[in-house]
Enzyme design. Structure first.
Site, PDB file in Angstrom:
ATOM      1  N   LYS A  25     -11.060  -3.399  18.502  1.00 47.38           N
ATOM      2  CA  LYS A  25      -9.677  -4.010  18.908  1.00 47.38           C
ATOM      3  C   LYS A  25      -9.355  -3.611  20.185  1.00 47.38           C
ATOM      4  CE  LYS A  25      -8.748  -2.974  13.906  1.00 47.38           C
ATOM      5  NZ  LYS A  25      -7.496  -3.284  12.735  1.00 47.38           N
ATOM      6  N   LYS A  83       8.191 -17.110 -11.303  1.00 43.52           N
ATOM      7  CA  LYS A  83       7.772 -16.108 -11.638  1.00 43.52           C
ATOM      8  C   LYS A  83       6.316 -16.318 -12.351  1.00 43.52           C
ATOM      9  CE  LYS A  83       7.869 -11.804 -14.451  1.00 43.52           C
ATOM     10  NZ  LYS A  83       8.197 -11.396 -15.924  1.00 43.52           N
ATOM     11  N   ASN A  92       0.923  -1.117   0.055  1.00 45.56           N
ATOM     12  CA  ASN A  92      -0.222  -0.046   0.041  1.00 45.56           C
ATOM     13  C   ASN A  92       0.846   1.175   0.160  1.00 45.56           C
ATOM     14  OD1 ASN A  92       0.540   0.695   2.834  1.00 45.56           O
ATOM     15  ND2 ASN A  92      -0.392  -1.172   3.181  1.00 45.56           N
ATOM     16  N   ASP A 104      -4.167  -6.260   4.886  1.00 44.30           N
ATOM     17  CA  ASP A 104      -4.849  -7.265   5.441  1.00 44.30           C
ATOM     18  C   ASP A 104      -4.787  -8.635   5.050  1.00 44.30           C
ATOM     19  OD1 ASP A 104      -6.314  -5.360   7.193  1.00 44.30           O
ATOM     20  OD2 ASP A 104      -7.166  -4.585   5.449  1.00 44.30           O
ATOM     21  N   PRO A 106      -3.151 -11.864  10.199  1.00 41.90           N
ATOM     22  CA  PRO A 106      -3.609 -11.621  11.458  1.00 41.90           C
ATOM     23  C   PRO A 106      -4.225 -10.319  11.555  1.00 41.90           C
ATOM     24  CG  PRO A 106      -1.413 -12.312  11.360  1.00 41.90           C
ATOM     25  CD  PRO A 106      -1.980 -12.563  10.150  1.00 41.90           C
ATOM     26  N   ASP A 107      -4.989  -9.934  12.512  1.00 41.85           N
ATOM     27  CA  ASP A 107      -4.922  -8.440  12.871  1.00 41.85           C
ATOM     28  C   ASP A 107      -4.045  -8.262  14.064  1.00 41.85           C
ATOM     29  OD1 ASP A 107      -5.741  -6.075  13.964  1.00 41.85           O
ATOM     30  OD2 ASP A 107      -7.607  -5.921  12.703  1.00 41.85           O
ATOM     31  N   LYS A 154     -13.549   0.726  15.274  1.00 43.72           N
ATOM     32  CA  LYS A 154     -12.075   0.007  15.657  1.00 43.72           C
ATOM     33  C   LYS A 154     -11.690   0.053  17.066  1.00 43.72           C
ATOM     34  CE  LYS A 154     -10.791   0.664  10.661  1.00 43.72           C
ATOM     35  NZ  LYS A 154     -10.204   1.152   9.724  1.00 43.72           N
TER      36      LYS A 154
HETATM   37  N1  CTP Z   1      -3.795  -3.612  11.702  1.00 44.86           N
HETATM   38  C1  CTP Z   1      -3.267  -4.479  12.317  1.00 44.86           C
HETATM   39  N2  CTP Z   1      -3.446  -5.682  11.521  1.00 44.86           N
HETATM   40  C2  CTP Z   1      -4.045  -5.727  10.586  1.00 44.86           C
HETATM   41  C3  CTP Z   1      -4.571  -4.700   9.873  1.00 44.86           C
HETATM   42  C4  CTP Z   1      -4.557  -3.551  10.809  1.00 44.86           C
HETATM   43  O1  CTP Z   1      -2.524  -4.326  13.564  1.00 44.86           O
HETATM   44  N3  CTP Z   1      -3.913  -6.934   9.969  1.00 44.86           N
HETATM   45  C5  CTP Z   1      -3.879  -2.203  12.790  1.00 44.86           C
HETATM   46  C6  CTP Z   1      -3.220  -0.982  11.978  1.00 44.86           C
HETATM   47  O2  CTP Z   1      -2.126  -0.943  12.259  1.00 44.86           O
HETATM   48  C7  CTP Z   1      -4.226   0.224  12.679  1.00 44.86           C
HETATM   49  C8  CTP Z   1      -5.358  -0.326  13.085  1.00 44.86           C
HETATM   50  O3  CTP Z   1      -5.285  -1.800  12.871  1.00 44.86           O
HETATM   51  O4  CTP Z   1      -3.547   0.649  13.897  1.00 44.86           O
HETATM   52  C9  CTP Z   1      -6.508  -0.233  12.036  1.00 44.86           C
HETATM   53  O5  CTP Z   1      -6.003  -0.262  10.835  1.00 44.86           O
HETATM   54  P1  CTP Z   1      -6.907  -0.030   9.506  1.00 44.86           P
HETATM   55  O6  CTP Z   1      -6.316  -0.415   8.263  1.00 44.86           O
HETATM   56  O7  CTP Z   1      -7.358   1.385   9.324  1.00 44.86           O
HETATM   57  O8  CTP Z   1      -8.104  -0.921   9.457  1.00 44.86           O
HETATM   58  P2  CTP Z   1      -8.379  -2.395   9.279  1.00 44.86           P
HETATM   59  O9  CTP Z   1      -8.896  -3.253  10.660  1.00 44.86           O
HETATM   60  O10 CTP Z   1      -7.405  -3.115   8.554  1.00 44.86           O
HETATM   61  O11 CTP Z   1      -9.990  -2.220   8.713  1.00 44.86           O
HETATM   62  P3  CTP Z   1     -10.190  -1.835   7.213  1.00 44.86           P
HETATM   63  O12 CTP Z   1      -9.118  -2.017   6.314  1.00 44.86           O
HETATM   64  O13 CTP Z   1     -11.388  -2.695   6.901  1.00 44.86           O
HETATM   65  O14 CTP Z   1     -10.695  -0.222   7.440  1.00 44.86           O
END
Ligand code: CTP
Length: 407
Positions: A339, A286, A207, A276, A302-303, A335
């Site tokens: 979280k 390749k 990204n 994500d 994982p989040d 969030k």
């Molecule tokens: N985050 C994380 N691990 C992931 C995705 C997100 O730790 N796999 C953390 C990011 O570092 C940030 C927070 O969660 O502190 C929110 O990230 P964001 O990208 O805004 O949201 P998402 O939870 O990924 O949700 P979406 O993309 O659907 O908005």
């Protein structure tokens, strides 16, 4: 955007070393940031660079003669916020260590009560000599900060320690001396930048995160006295001086690094833009365009923040970010709850001065019981406001804890 050095009064001492030419660049950099720099040169320094150079760069008269201007050695340090001496020669270090006052610079330092930062530069044998080492230890004992000289090729042709430290680390030390050390004792863990999810040896998913906000958080926390570990995805930024840097590529690597470091952290900030999803399968070869359907099979990463929220220590402060293009506040609050964070910093990724890869930001800070939108600020100023909020949350938590103990 205003610099933290704006309007700071710096007494800049220059001693007689070939590295005096670098001091000219530093005086120029400080002046550009709005600092009011008054240069004091030793007689030997004027043989390397002329006072005219420093006068032109600082926009102020340069001082070097003890006898020319009445009580300059008393007046100069009185009207200053910090003293920076660069380069500091073995001779100057010896003079300062012994409290000598036989030239304007050493007399001014003796008469000053503000922080002093010395930046040694000399031949490596002179630096290693027990006399110099003992004198440097004496200066540290006085409470002076010492910017460690670096190793490399010296002007005398030798290789070794003795090169003047780099400006970025000296600037940070100077800012640290001018900043309240209100994060001393905090162990801060910060993630920054994007993650990169490989598809094959040539391609990856990622990204637009530049890492600038996370790096600004690391720099400012260190400046305020915290011990900082920065877990960074691939970015094009120099690591902030004095910070422990752990480089990772993928979300899984970041998750592993975070789980290793989080236990000891008192504050965790997840500023990284974690992917994500990753490719369901990595292709060691390749991928040929003729060999695939134009559909990519993905697996969820994982989040990391949510995992931390579930396993956090009760005394830990957990700060997340939310990158949003709409419904900013509602999404931030969702969030925060989902979280189990203490604070969510909401970013508008569509704004031209708040989105990816710019030096400014305008964020909304969301806690369980407050919502506050900050002004458009530099990322460093934004970082400082986030630390102010973190300190307020830690104080409030302490008050609650004390009340529970008392009842
Ligand atoms: N985050 C994380 N691990 C992931 C995705 C997100 O730790 N796999 C953390 C990011 O570092 C940030 C927070 O969660 O502190 C929110 O990230 P964001 O990208 O805004 O949201 P998402 O939870 O990924 O949700 P979406 O993309 O659907 O908005």
């Amino acid at each position: 955007m205003p610099s933290s050095l704006r309007s700071k009064k710096i007494l800049f001492g220059v001693c007689g070393s070939i590295a005096a030419f670098k001091a000219a660049g530093w005086v120029s950099a400080l002046t550009k940031e709005g600092a009011e720099v008054t240069v004091v040169m030793t007689a030997a320094a004027t043989r390397f660079v002329t006072p005219l150079t420093f006068a032109a760069l600082s926009g102020r008269p340069v001082h070097s003669d003890m006898w020319e201007e009445g009580m300059a050695h008393i007046a100069l340090p009185t009207a200053t916020d910090a003293v920076l001496i660069a380069p500091t020669t073995a001779q100057a270090i010896a003079r300062l260590a012994h409290g000598m006052a036989d030239d304007l610079l050493s007399a001014s330092v003796l008469a000053c009560t503000v922080p002093v930062l010395v930046c040694p530069a000399m031949n490596s044998k002179m630096l290693a000599h027990p006399a110099t080492q003992k004198n440097l230890a004496t200066l540290r004992g006085f409470g002076y900060a010492v910017a460690e000289p670096e190793c490399g090729r010296l002007a005398c042709g030798e290789e070794g320690a003795g090169r003047l430290a780099e400006w970025d680390s000296v600037r940070e030390m100077l800012l640290g001396l001018l900043t309240a050390q209100d994060m001393t004792g905090q162990q801060v863990l910060i993630t920054a930048g994007p993650t990169r999810e490989p598809l094959d040896p040539a391609r990856f998913l990622s990204n637009r995160s530049s890492g600038k906000m996370g790096y600004a958080l690391a720099r400012t926390a260190k400046r305020r006295g915290a011990a900082v570990t920065l877990i960074s995805g691939p970015v094009a930024l120099e690591p902030p001086p004095g910070v422990t840097l752990v480089r990772v590529e993928t979300a899984l690597e970041m998750a592993e690094a975070v789980s290793k470091c989080a236990q000891t952290a008192s504050i965790v900030v997840k500023a990284a833009a974690v992917a994500d999803f990753r490719a369901a399968a990595f292709s060691a070869q390749k991928i040929k365009k003729t060999a695939v359907e134009p559909l990519l099979a993905l697996a969820a990463n994982p989040d990391i923040l949510a995992t931390l929220g579930r396993s956090r220590r009760a005394d830990q402060l957990l700060i997340g970010f939310a990158a949003e293009s709409g419904n900013h506040e509602a999404e931030g609050r969702r969030k925060l709850l989902a979280k189990k964070a203490d604070l969510i910093v909401v970013n508008d990724i569509l704004g031209s001065s708040t989105g990816f890869d710019v030096d400014t930001n305008q964020v909304t800070l969301i806690t369980l019981d407050s919502t506050e939108t900050l002004d458009l600020l530099s990322k460093e100023e934004t970082a400082d406001r986030i630390w102010d909020k973190a300190a307020a949350l830690l104080r409030a938590r302490q008050v609650k804890f004390n009340q529970q103990e008392a009842s």
